[in-house]
Write a protein that holds these residues in place. Structure first.
Motif, PDB file in Angstrom:
ATOM      1  N   UNK A  25      40.054  34.989 -18.918  1.00 42.62           N
ATOM      2  CA  UNK A  25      39.772  34.298 -20.158  1.00 42.62           C
ATOM      3  C   UNK A  25      38.315  33.931 -20.242  1.00 42.62           C
ATOM      4  N   UNK A  26      38.011  33.132 -21.230  1.00 46.96           N
ATOM      5  CA  UNK A  26      36.657  32.678 -21.447  1.00 46.96           C
ATOM      6  C   UNK A  26      36.672  31.155 -21.475  1.00 46.96           C
ATOM      7  N   UNK A  59      48.523  31.276 -21.050  1.00 48.97           N
ATOM      8  CA  UNK A  59      49.488  30.931 -19.991  1.00 48.97           C
ATOM      9  C   UNK A  59      49.416  29.452 -19.602  1.00 48.97           C
ATOM     10  N   UNK A  60      48.629  28.652 -20.340  1.00 50.41           N
ATOM     11  CA  UNK A  60      48.685  27.204 -20.150  1.00 50.41           C
ATOM     12  C   UNK A  60      47.465  26.505 -19.613  1.00 50.41           C
ATOM     13  N   UNK A  61      46.379  27.219 -19.314  1.00 48.68           N
ATOM     14  CA  UNK A  61      45.172  26.568 -18.803  1.00 48.68           C
ATOM     15  C   UNK A  61      44.359  26.067 -19.996  1.00 48.68           C
ATOM     16  N   UNK A  62      44.145  24.740 -20.062  1.00 46.31           N
ATOM     17  CA  UNK A  62      43.423  24.150 -21.192  1.00 46.31           C
ATOM     18  C   UNK A  62      41.969  23.839 -20.883  1.00 46.31           C
ATOM     19  N   UNK A  88      37.227  20.345  -8.285  1.00 47.18           N
ATOM     20  CA  UNK A  88      37.595  20.859  -9.597  1.00 47.18           C
ATOM     21  C   UNK A  88      39.008  20.409  -9.946  1.00 47.18           C
ATOM     22  N   UNK A  89      39.207  20.025 -11.201  1.00 47.06           N
ATOM     23  CA  UNK A  89      40.546  19.695 -11.691  1.00 47.06           C
ATOM     24  C   UNK A  89      40.821  20.538 -12.931  1.00 47.06           C
ATOM     25  N   UNK A  90      41.850  21.388 -12.823  1.00 47.05           N
ATOM     26  CA  UNK A  90      42.299  22.226 -13.932  1.00 47.05           C
ATOM     27  C   UNK A  90      43.421  21.491 -14.654  1.00 47.05           C
ATOM     28  N   UNK A  91      43.345  21.431 -15.988  1.00 42.48           N
ATOM     29  CA  UNK A  91      44.435  20.887 -16.796  1.00 42.48           C
ATOM     30  C   UNK A  91      45.249  22.064 -17.310  1.00 42.48           C
TER      31      UNK A  91
END
Length: 152
Positions: A25-26, A59-62, A88-91
């Motif tokens: 993604x971007x 797929x759900x990565x915000x 790093x924290x991925x939401x």
């Protein structure tokens, strides 16, 4: 300094050999950073926030929040080569914590308080939400950094 950037992100989830599923993604985001120069050595801290779109968002990565540090060497008065690392924290509906590390180059534009910043980051996210699954990401980023005070 304050920065704006865009990125290409490739991510993989490891389900155990030989199953590995990838997506990409971007992202676009902002950075706040502070550097201190000691002759040719530059040390700094930063906070990056990115919004994600493309297949990764599907797929759900915000978003991604990264807090880190960098250390680099001025090879000229305008060109800084640096290594960076941080938390790093991925939401992705739930928070997924990991770390990132990588390399970058920042090139100051002549006569302006602005620099071009190019960065590669490798992210590692272990045991995602207690599932036993591990994920990695590779991010290629280009951005502009405005310096309020020039560290060099």
């Amino acid at each position: 300094g304050l920065g704006l950037h865009v990125s290409r992100v490739n991510a993989d989830v490891d389900f155990g050999a030989p199953i590995n599923i990838g997506s990409n993604g971007q992202a676009a985001g902002i950075s706040v950073l502070c550097d201190v120069a000691f002759d040719r050595l530059v040390l700094g801290v930063f906070v990056d926030y990115d919004r994600v779109w493309g297949d990764l968002h599907t797929i759900g990565v915000d978003s991604d929040l990264t807090i880190g540090a960098r250390a680099g060497v001025l090879v000229t008065q305008a060109a800084l080569f640096y290594a960076h690392g941080g938390w790093s924290r991925i939401d992705a509906g739930s928070n997924i914590d990991g770390y990132k590390m990588g390399l970058g180059v920042e090139v100051k534009l002549p006569g302006a308080p602005v620099a071009l910043d190019f960065r590669y980051s490798h992210g590692v996210y272990a045991d995602i939400m207690g599932s036993g699954l591990d994920a990695t990401s590779d991010t290629f980023r280009a951005g502009l950094v405005y310096r309020f005070f020039a560290p060099r």
